[in-house]
Design an enzyme around this catalytic site. Structure first.
Site, PDB file in Angstrom:
ATOM      1  N   GLY A  75     -12.057  -4.558   1.753  1.00  0.00           N
ATOM      2  CA  GLY A  75     -13.452  -4.141   1.924  1.00  0.00           C
ATOM      3  C   GLY A  75     -13.870  -3.099   0.902  1.00  0.00           C
ATOM      4  CE  LYS A 115     -17.400 -13.974  10.609  1.00  0.00           C
ATOM      5  NZ  LYS A 115     -16.819 -12.710  11.051  1.00  0.00           N
ATOM      6  N   GLY A 141      -7.726  -8.785   1.211  1.00  0.00           N
ATOM      7  CA  GLY A 141      -6.468  -9.102   1.890  1.00  0.00           C
ATOM      8  C   GLY A 141      -6.060 -10.561   1.784  1.00  0.00           C
ATOM      9  NE  ARG A 171      -4.353  -1.373   1.912  1.00  0.00           N
ATOM     10  CZ  ARG A 171      -5.328  -1.500   2.805  1.00  0.00           C
ATOM     11  NH1 ARG A 171      -5.108  -1.156   4.067  1.00  0.00           N
ATOM     12  NH2 ARG A 171      -6.498  -1.973   2.451  1.00  0.00           N
TER      13      ARG A 171
HETATM   14  C1  3PG Z   1      -8.540  -1.651   5.260  1.00  0.00           C
HETATM   15  O1  3PG Z   1      -7.445  -2.098   5.620  1.00  0.00           O
HETATM   16  O2  3PG Z   1      -9.460  -2.369   4.832  1.00  0.00           O
HETATM   17  C2  3PG Z   1      -8.713  -0.181   5.239  1.00  0.00           C
HETATM   18  O3  3PG Z   1      -7.545   0.455   5.600  1.00  0.00           O
HETATM   19  C3  3PG Z   1      -9.873   0.250   6.103  1.00  0.00           C
HETATM   20  O4  3PG Z   1      -9.632  -0.085   7.446  1.00  0.00           O
HETATM   21  P1  3PG Z   1     -10.860  -0.286   8.428  1.00  0.00           P
HETATM   22  O5  3PG Z   1     -11.580  -1.529   7.986  1.00  0.00           O
HETATM   23  O6  3PG Z   1     -10.292  -0.396   9.809  1.00  0.00           O
HETATM   24  O7  3PG Z   1     -11.765   0.927   8.276  1.00  0.00           O
END
Ligand code: 3PG
Ligand code: MG
Length: 391
Positions: A364, A183, A341, A46
């Site tokens: 996400g 999930k 991820g 990132r």
């Molecule tokens: C992530 O790693 O998905 C983003 O940086 C957002 O982080 P968060 O889910 O803690 O808001």
């Protein structure tokens, strides 16, 4: 429609020579804690993804200050989530860039507090959003500055919108989405949108068992989400082609699984079972027939989107399905996009990350982007910026 329409880009910023630019980055990176407790950046994907934008701004003569969150501190300073390890890595990769302390040390960040927005932007002439991974959060540093400052999407942010938006618009066909993960509740909304876009939806991982149960299959002691059974049933009847596992790699009753380092970890015998699982058996990976079928579908795709592992791949006994699918994605002649991820870690472990056409920096965020058909808070905020292209 062009996915970037209405979004101001770097070239839409005013002259930056001698100006101060605030860059929202997503340097929420995994940390490695060394023997003396010193934290270092374990994966700098990132950070490297943001470098072209940071360098572009420096080349324009701007003074660049980056700001990020790290982890989920409770709205107050927490030494475990200080930015020092990230700052050290950034200084090596791109000297001369400032980095503020963790934005989430202030409760105003998550609360999108207008007073915090004003404190953030004080003394800055322009704002750049290079935090695609956090674009699904309506937090102060993401949606606040574009209301007040000339703003732009960073190069990587814009690329994410272009690629993911392209999947929604006019993907080369057949378009195959492979969705895994534990999930089903987390992924139902994205699956519903994908069902209207793809030619084939391939479902694996723990979430597949609720779909299998919805088809009337016995799933033994596998993950199963009764509350979402009906929604899975509806999706199965929606007309899109959905491929589910036909065989499963399952763990015997009383067995345990997990990474080798985990004290509870791998014990018990493992069997490939076709169809119904007997009572007490837990399905933890797709079986070899399923993996071969999934790989074949991926190999014949014009576009592939992969999100989520196909099994409990942290336990080597259940990593085979994810590995075979990862290899199929890497070698697919189609345009291949991976988000999330876990799927990215699986690709990294296999040394295949650079064989994929596009690896999203967002987990996400990439799913939310599809779910909302491009309307993430961070994306829409840029479209409202004073310098956004109109019409
Ligand atoms: C992530 O790693 O998905 C983003 O940086 C957002 O982080 P968060 O889910 O803690 O808001
Ligand atoms: Mg390819």
């Amino acid at each position: 429609m062009d996915p970037l329409r209405g979004i101001p880009l770097l070239e839409d910023l005013p002259d930056l020579d001698g100006k101060r630019v605030l860059v929202r980055v997503d340097f929420n990176v995994p940390l490695h804690i060394g023997v003396r407790g010193k934290a270092t950046v374990a994966d700098d994907f990132r950070i490297t993804a943001a470098l072209p934008t940071l360098r572009w701004l420096q080349d324009e003569g701007a003074e660049v200050v980056a700001a990020s969150h790290l982890g989920r501190p409770p709205g107050a300073p927490d030494p475990r989530w200080e930015m020092d390890p990230v700052r050290e890595r950034l200084q090596v990769l791109c000297p001369g860039i400032g980095l503020t302390e963790n934005l989430r040390f202030d409760p105003g960040e998550k609360a999108n507090d207008p007073a915090f927005v004003q404190r953030l932007i004080r003394g800055f002439d322009a704002y750049v959003d290079e935090a695609f991974g956090a674009a699904h959060r309506a937090h102060a540093s993401i949606v606040g500055p574009p209301q007040f400052l000339p703003s732009a999407a960073g190069l990587r942010f814009a690329k994410e919108v272009e690629v993911l938006g392209g999947l929604l618009e006019n993907p080369p066909r057949p378009f195959v989405a492979v969705v895994g993960g534990a999930k089903v509740a987390d992924k139902l909304d994205v699956l519903k949108v994908l069902a209207t876009k793809v030619d084939t939806l391939v479902v694996g991982g723990g979430m597949a068992f609720t779909f299998l149960a919805a088809r009337g299959q016995h799933v033994g002691s596998s993950l199963f989400d009764e509350a979402h059974l009906q929604e899975c049933r509806e999706l199965l009847g929606s007309g899109v082609q959905i491929l589910l596992p036909t065989d499963t790699r399952a763990l015997e009753p009383g067995g345990t699984f997990g990474p080798p380092s985990d004290g509870h970890g791998p014990r018990g015998s493992v069997k490939v079972i076709e169809g119904d699982l007997p009572d007490g058996w837990t399905g933890l990976d797709i079986g070899p027939d399923t993996a071969a079928t999934f790989a074949e579908v991926v190999a014949g795709a014009g576009t592939v989107l992969w999100n989520g592992p196909l099994g409990a791949f942290e336990d080597r006994r259940f990593a085979g399905g994810t590995r075979i699918v990862a290899e199929a994605v890497a070698h697919s002649p189609g345009f291949t996009v991976v988000g999330g991820g876990d799927s990215v870690s699986a690709l990294d472990e296999l040394g295949l990350a650079d064989k994929v056409d596009f690896v999203s920096t967002g987990g996400g965020a990439s799913l939310s982007f599809i779910e909302t058909e491009g309307h993430l808070p961070g994306v829409d905020a840029l479209r409202q910026a004073p310098n956004a292209p109109r019409g």
